[in-house]
Design a protein around this motif. Sequence first.
Motif, PDB file in Angstrom:
ATOM      1  N   SER A  30       0.808  -1.220   0.000  1.00  0.00           N
ATOM      2  CA  SER A  30       0.000   0.000   0.000  1.00  0.00           C
ATOM      3  C   SER A  30       0.842   1.271   0.000  1.00  0.00           C
ATOM      4  O   SER A  30       0.292   2.379   0.037  1.00  0.00           O
ATOM      5  CB  SER A  30      -0.927   0.026   1.221  1.00  0.00           C
ATOM      6  OG  SER A  30      -1.836  -1.056   1.181  1.00  0.00           O
ATOM      7  N   ASN A  99       2.814   6.641   2.636  1.00  0.00           N
ATOM      8  CA  ASN A  99       1.398   6.460   2.329  1.00  0.00           C
ATOM      9  C   ASN A  99       0.701   7.763   2.714  1.00  0.00           C
ATOM     10  O   ASN A  99       0.466   8.020   3.891  1.00  0.00           O
ATOM     11  CB  ASN A  99       0.821   5.278   3.100  1.00  0.00           C
ATOM     12  CG  ASN A  99      -0.612   4.988   2.723  1.00  0.00           C
ATOM     13  OD1 ASN A  99      -1.386   5.896   2.425  1.00  0.00           O
ATOM     14  ND2 ASN A  99      -0.989   3.727   2.730  1.00  0.00           N
ATOM     15  N   SER A 100       0.415   8.582   1.722  1.00  0.00           N
ATOM     16  CA  SER A 100      -0.143   9.912   1.972  1.00  0.00           C
ATOM     17  C   SER A 100      -1.550   9.858   2.538  1.00  0.00           C
ATOM     18  O   SER A 100      -1.988  10.789   3.223  1.00  0.00           O
ATOM     19  CB  SER A 100      -0.124  10.726   0.678  1.00  0.00           C
ATOM     20  OG  SER A 100       1.190  10.902   0.208  1.00  0.00           O
ATOM     21  N   TYR A 101      -2.273   8.779   2.263  1.00  0.00           N
ATOM     22  CA  TYR A 101      -3.666   8.685   2.731  1.00  0.00           C
ATOM     23  C   TYR A 101      -3.739   8.623   4.246  1.00  0.00           C
ATOM     24  O   TYR A 101      -4.701   9.099   4.853  1.00  0.00           O
ATOM     25  CB  TYR A 101      -4.336   7.463   2.109  1.00  0.00           C
ATOM     26  CG  TYR A 101      -4.561   7.588   0.625  1.00  0.00           C
ATOM     27  CD1 TYR A 101      -3.759   6.895  -0.274  1.00  0.00           C
ATOM     28  CD2 TYR A 101      -5.564   8.406   0.108  1.00  0.00           C
ATOM     29  CE1 TYR A 101      -3.946   7.016  -1.643  1.00  0.00           C
ATOM     30  CE2 TYR A 101      -5.762   8.525  -1.263  1.00  0.00           C
ATOM     31  CZ  TYR A 101      -4.949   7.826  -2.122  1.00  0.00           C
ATOM     32  OH  TYR A 101      -5.138   7.948  -3.478  1.00  0.00           O
ATOM     33  N   ASN A 103      -0.954   9.504   6.093  1.00  0.00           N
ATOM     34  CA  ASN A 103       0.121  10.376   6.566  1.00  0.00           C
ATOM     35  C   ASN A 103       1.224   9.580   7.271  1.00  0.00           C
ATOM     36  O   ASN A 103       1.695   9.961   8.351  1.00  0.00           O
ATOM     37  CB  ASN A 103      -0.437  11.453   7.495  1.00  0.00           C
ATOM     38  CG  ASN A 103       0.517  12.620   7.662  1.00  0.00           C
ATOM     39  OD1 ASN A 103       1.295  12.920   6.769  1.00  0.00           O
ATOM     40  ND2 ASN A 103       0.453  13.263   8.815  1.00  0.00           N
TER      41      ASN A 103
END
Length: 117
Positions: A30, A99-101, A103
């Motif tokens: 992910s 994973n930017s979603y 943070n």
Amino acid sequence: VQLVESGGGLVQPGGSLRLSCAASGFTFRSYFMRWYRQASGKERELVVHISSGGDSTNYADSVKGRFTISRDNAKNTVYLQMNNLKPADTAVYYCNARNSYINAVYWGQGTQVTVSS
């Protein structure tokens, strides 16, 4: 969470090395993965980025055509194949997971690459 780099070392100009970064403790598939490097006395720079599925990559101009990033989501590992190495490639290379979603950002401890005759 762990990112463990390996494969660094001393190589002559024109030589090759393959770095590995083994991930654990998070859902590797992910995460976007990146390799950064930091030469002595210089700022850390982004070398290359690969998407979570491995279908998209982006290289710094300085390494295009010489470096290749790949990932094996079954083995939770990302690789950096470095060919035609130059003295300017000498640096500590760091693995980065993002994973930017959610943070989330993780870093490895780095592995030294030295290109010298």
